[in-house]
Design a protein around this motif. Sequence first.
Motif, PDB file in Angstrom:
ATOM      1  N   ASP A   1      -3.464  -2.418  -5.685  1.00 12.78           N
ATOM      2  CA  ASP A   1      -2.897  -2.787  -4.378  1.00 12.78           C
ATOM      3  C   ASP A   1      -4.002  -3.908  -3.765  1.00 12.78           C
ATOM      4  O   ASP A   1      -5.006  -3.881  -3.667  1.00 12.78           O
TER       5      ASP A   1
ATOM      6  N   GLU B   1      -4.822   2.693   2.599  1.00 11.90           N
ATOM      7  CA  GLU B   1      -4.718   2.734   4.150  1.00 11.90           C
ATOM      8  C   GLU B   1      -3.299   1.562   4.482  1.00 11.90           C
ATOM      9  O   GLU B   1      -2.982   0.576   3.719  1.00 11.90           O
TER      10      GLU B   1
ATOM     11  N   THR C   1      -5.124  -3.883   4.510  1.00 15.15           N
ATOM     12  CA  THR C   1      -5.830  -3.702   3.236  1.00 15.15           C
ATOM     13  C   THR C   1      -6.608  -4.993   3.007  1.00 15.15           C
ATOM     14  O   THR C   1      -6.158  -6.073   2.800  1.00 15.15           O
TER      15      THR C   1
ATOM     16  N   SER D   1       0.785  -1.294   0.084  1.00 15.76           N
ATOM     17  CA  SER D   1       0.007   0.028   0.027  1.00 15.76           C
ATOM     18  C   SER D   1       0.972   1.182   0.270  1.00 15.76           C
ATOM     19  O   SER D   1       0.671   2.139  -0.638  1.00 15.76           O
TER      20      SER D   1
HETATM   21 MG   LIG Z   1      -1.878  -3.258   2.341  1.00 15.13          MG
END
Ligand SMILES: [Mg+2]
Length: 392
Positions: free
Chosen positions: A134, A107, A115, A95
């Motif tokens: 992501d 985040e 995540t 992330s």
């Molecule tokens: Mg993450």
Amino acid sequence: MNDGCEASSTGRVPNSSRRMSSLEEQIAEVEEEIRSTAYNKATQLHIGRLKAKLAVLRLERETRAKGKGGGVGYAVRKSGHATVGLVGYPSVGKSTLLNRLTAADSETGAYDFTTVSIIPGMLRWGGASIQILDMPGLVPGAAKGRGRGREVLSVVRSVDLVMFLIDPEHRDLRALVRELEGAGVRINDRPPRIVITHSDRGGLTVSSTVRLTHLAGGLALPIAREFGLHNGLIVFREDATADQLIDALAGNRVYVQALIVVNKAELLTPEERTQLSWELRQHEPLFVSAKEGVGLDALVDRLGHALRFIRIYVKPPGRPPDREEPVILREGDDIAALLRRLPGDLSRSFRAAQVWGRSARFPGQTVGRDHLLSDEDVVTVVVARGSTRPVA
Ligand SMILES: [Mg+2]
Ligand SMILES: Nc1nc2c(ncn2[C@@H]2O[C@H](COP(=O)(O)OP(=O)(O)O)[C@@H](O)[C@H]2O)c(=O)[nH]1
């Protein structure tokens, strides 16, 4: 934030969970038998069969997981000229890297499973836009549905390139690759040159244009039978292994390019870095620090080149080509792909195209939809009703 991480592994409906577990047990048994059997001439046939059996069981697992349906899986809208999936263990900095490379705001945190959904970001490279996804971290057992494994793996199947992210503490790349392989994803590989034709009767015939060493002595037949193929023709155009034959029989494999990135590189001593470069030498890893912003330009450049974009200049008839705004496609794309990128529904009114450039046999060659384009080709699209209409 841990919500739903384990949701897919529990499957609380009693009936289906019993069915699932017995299938899981069968899979585990076969896996264990493959692991514990030494590979040699005498066991070759047995192992080939076991691998085929395992592949069939895994197909069954996928079918059941799909059948359960009902909002399983992530809805990811692909956009941009290519899509890249970030794959790695939890907390390696996926992330953080996404946020650094793009304007996304995913985040991040010092704990696992920050995540839990897939966050897209967009990156510009030359005239191309690259979508980066992501994803929740992969954990061992993802294909069985651990973590959000199965959903992540299904997204991985649709990307153009996988960016594996590892860090000094989580560097077991092979386990990640194995996890993807278990889900039918093949990394930096190409489909085997095997042609399989099914028929209703007449038995199963194997022929080959090359000498078979891995599957000599009729080894292909019992493997094919595990897949229920009893009538038809298998033609080998290369000296394929049992695994390759199984891939061809399973028929749902996807072949995805990959890039290996080592994050948190600033934590490595020079000696550790040399050691890790050596271990990963066949993958030509890139070392970056997402946190400190080191090595990111080189990363973006590698990514851009790896995706093999090509620029196509559209030329309205009787006018010069538009060199300011090329249409971005990828190597291997044809005229049909170009039509999809142009405004208006050209695929219906399309009659022919004229091409100047590397893909043309002579300047202004007239071609059809399946003509493969090259970087910096100039193309005029000719539409129906006998008129050449300016496009774009
Ligand atoms: Mg993450
Ligand atoms: N030392 C160091 N820490 C990093 C780097 N990149 C990310 N981190 C930290 O690693 C932790 C996990 O990051 P995150 O991006 O949430 O990882 P993810 O789970 O893979 O998405 C966070 O505390 C980040 O600040 C880096 O390049 N160096």
